[in-house]
Design a protein around this motif. Structure first.
Motif: not given
Length: 263
Positions: A44-46, A58-59, A198-199, A250-252
């Motif tokens: 999940g690229s957590l 990250s996704w 996807s939103g 943006v999160l990273k």
């Protein structure tokens, strides 16, 4: 009779073999290959915090609103970027709803439980024009409200407290005779005012990030050069090096900003 029994046994045996191969062996091989070759992506690229708590992927986008953070693109999946509600708005570029927004009338029931009467109008869908105003206000970008080519005093569409009367704005945007328009001093990137298919997109364009950069740097008392370095470090290139455009995660990026502030 023997043929029927033989064909039945063959069918049963084929079903068992295919069940073992396709429902057992194949998924096991794919899972094992993923864990061996791409364990981070397969799980999940957590993203974990310093104390090993999972704080996101990250996704998957996450909502941010504070001026000290970069703001992600709007999400049609709700303000929380709900993965269970992943979707786009399904509104095309010629949609008046997408561009101007819409309002709706609320219903108010009498205190004694009597008749239901129309209440005040509220925003049903904000629309691109309203998002442009919000984006410009937050990032200190100049813009004009225009009606028939003439500039309109913004106070006309503000409340006594100085806040935007969004219902009044949207109503003016939808005026067929004298529609209100918004003209920004710089082109606003599409991803700043529209959601992804996807939103849940965690990325914004580099141009979008550059327009937000001065605000974030000023709020955090950092040099624009330092924030620009972090933007560059958290920019993902096109897929396979040539598919699509580069995007800023943006999160990273926001986590990197918080990490820098904690030092």
């Amino acid at each position: 009779m023997n043929t029927i029994v033989k064909d039945t046994l063959t069918s049963i045996l084929a079903t068992i073999v295919f069940a073992l191969v396709l429902c057992g062996l194949y998924p096991l091989v794919v899972w094992g290959a993923g864990q061996l070759l791409f364990p981070h992506q397969a799980n999940g690229s957590l993203i974990e915090s310093a104390d090993r708590k999972i704080i996101g992927s990250s996704w998957l986008g996450q909502p941010f609103a504070s001026d000290k953070y970069f703001i992600p693109r709007p999400s049609a999946a709700g303000t929380g970027y709900d993965a269970a509600n992943s979707s786009g708005s399904n509104l095309g570029p010629t949609s008046k709803k997408l561009i101007n927004g819409t309002t709706k009338t609320t219903a108010v029931m009498a205190r004694d439980g009597g008749a239901i009467t129309p209440g005040p109008d509220v925003v049903d869908y904000d629309g691109i024009k309203l998002r442009i105003i919000g984006y410009c206000d937050q990032n200190g970008l100049a813009y004009q409200l225009l009606q028939e080519g003439k500039e309109v005093d913004p106070k006309t569409y503000k409340t006594a407290k100085g806040d935007w009367d969004q219902v009044k704005l949207i109503t003016a945007f939808n005026d067929d005779n004298q529609p209100l328009t918004v003209k920004s001093s710089v082109p606003i990137p599409g991803d700043a005012v529209t959601s992804s298919a996807s939103g849940l997109d965690p990325h914004i364009s580099v141009k979008n990030a550059m327009l937000q950069l001065p605000r974030v740097a000023k709020t955090r008392s950092l040099t624009e050069g330092k924030v620009r370095d972090l933007v560059r470090e958290n920019t993902d290139g096109p897929s396979l090096g040539f598919l699509g455009d580069a995007g800023v995660n943006v999160l990273k990026l926001n986590l990197a900003l918080d990490k820098l502030a904690a030092k």
